[in-house]
Write an enzyme that holds these catalytic residues in place. Sequence first.
Site: not given
Length: 676
Positions: A239-240, A245-246, A463, A466, A537
């Site tokens: 996994g990422p 995990k640990t 901005e 966007h 962008d």
Amino acid sequence: MAKDNNTPPQQPKKSRFSSWWIYGIILTLFIGFQFFGGSGLSNTEKTTVSELKEYLRNGDIDEIRIITNTRQAKVFLTEEALAKEVHEGVSEPSIIPGPNLAPHYILDYGDLQNFEDDINQIKQDNNLETKIDFDKENTRLGDFIFSLLPFVLIIGIWIYLMRRMSGGAGGGAGGQIFNIGKSKAKLFDEKSDTRTSFKDVAGLEGAKEEVQEIVEFLKNPDKYTSLGGKIPKGALLVGPPGTGKTLLAKAVAGEAKVPFFSLSGSDFVEMFVGVGASRVRDLFKQAKDKAPSIIFIDEIDAIGRARGKNNFTGSNDERENTLNQLLTEMDGFGTNTNVIVLAATNRADVLDKALMRAGRFDRQIYVDLPDLKERKAIFEVHLRPIKTSETLDLDFLARQTPGFSGADIANVCNEAALIAARKERKSVTRQDFLDAVDRIVGGLEKKNKIITPDEKKRVAFHEAGHATVSWMCEHAAPLVKVTIVPRGQSLGAAWYLPEERLIVTPEQMLDEMCATMGGRAAEKVIFDKISTGALSDLEKVTKQARAMVTIYGLTETLGNVTYYDSSGQSDYGFAKPYSEETAQLIDKEISRIIEEQYARAIEILNQNKEKLTDLANRLLEKEVIFKDDLEKIFGKRPFDKKENIEDDTIVNDTRSEGSEESGTTENSSPEESPSE
């Protein structure tokens, strides 16, 4: 409490013999020999040159022994002189009986020639028979240490090198160079080590179920083997980074009442040939001796990388030897040895196919980024030690952190507590968490950054562009917060509430690309000029367009073709998997998609130019605007789903920031840069 009669009597601990005792005894003998070897216990006194001359004129001196290498003179008196009162201090008997070989007086002289001339002159004037001898004194301890020093230095360097080569192994007969082939695995002790349980692992329900079954295998193997089943030999956690995990392996160590050996893949790597394979053998030998047991290898890609890749030298690769030994040990288990191997990696695509086959790692457990419910559970775990406000809504916090891993959420909780302490609050509030998310994603707020009014106006319209385009596109993530406060490398930022999708359609990707190009389109519509502020962008839309064309096959020009190798072990080598003509088609198609969405963004902004201007002016006035401000200007967004319409919901777009060298940042107008 009554004493248990069955308890065996404790035997006295035997003192272990140490070689340092021998060194101490030898050193004591040499010091004693130096100080007590015939001259250290007599009554020798120090005198001066003038007193020596006076004693010499009176005829009290029998012998003067001049030590040339130490610039000292030793004076021996006559028997008649010892009876005089002036020499009473040196006439007392010595501590050791026997002949007195030590001088009565000792003095330091300056220049040897002058000292010798003065003594000879006094002898000649007074007709004396005093003996004058010249000698060199050997300091036994000093000479011995000086002669021994090279050997001590060589032995010390050898011991230091052996310790470094053996990775700092412990002392004793098995230490240093003799311990270099031993395993470095740490044996987990549930009594002394910090215990982690499955309760401390929030989310990851599927992965927890898998590893819980592994623990159950070891606790009660008959339950499974009675039906003819075999205990799995290994499980690989993939996994990422930061997904737990640990932590999951630590929970297994805490829950399983069996020996747990933990080490990293890099612990097998050593400068000596054959050491890695030797450590693998020793590790599995220890595990088999303590079976049932668990071995956990973190970052296994350090030794498990596919063999034969990039081996241009043709030499014997130590890492491959270690991997070969690991493969042999894992496949050499008996069905009832009760030793299970857990491993973790975030690069499963580079692992060797032989390591991934059934019979070695029978199970591959994918540990993915947490979803909304799992993020809430992770917040509950990390907020236990933190004093939070009673009105804090965990659902709200979970919605603010899409795409965050468990480690990211832990960082948010810690940062929020630090912000609240900095503001001298008694508890951590919702605003502290919002500030923490802003701090982690956007960077530190830079209140002292100097921005000209012209640049600030351009940032505001960028901005606002966007915000306007994303509000008008159906499939774009609704932009619910806009700021022109500089953070990190950014002069401004747009914050989104992305929908958590499992699959994405071409319409959704195109709408997102159109919203991303809204910043540059706004600069073109208002100022009729563009700037370097859209670097991040352009980087994002180029990656999206390239993925549409070369990975997902979402364009009609190339059709249902993909050039993506999910295994990461492409056999193409240095050649591209397509021809030059196809490369030109790919470039043209990517450019066409981006330019179409740019033109579409310009068209949307031209239709809403007045609202764009109102939004930019409000942004210049307040510096930070929220969803309510957008609704006052544009009205309710008709595309919003009911579950996404939440008041005061502020979420971050976690896109990567632009390069400061080029003067561009994420969703921001530029800083002027000489390089652009």
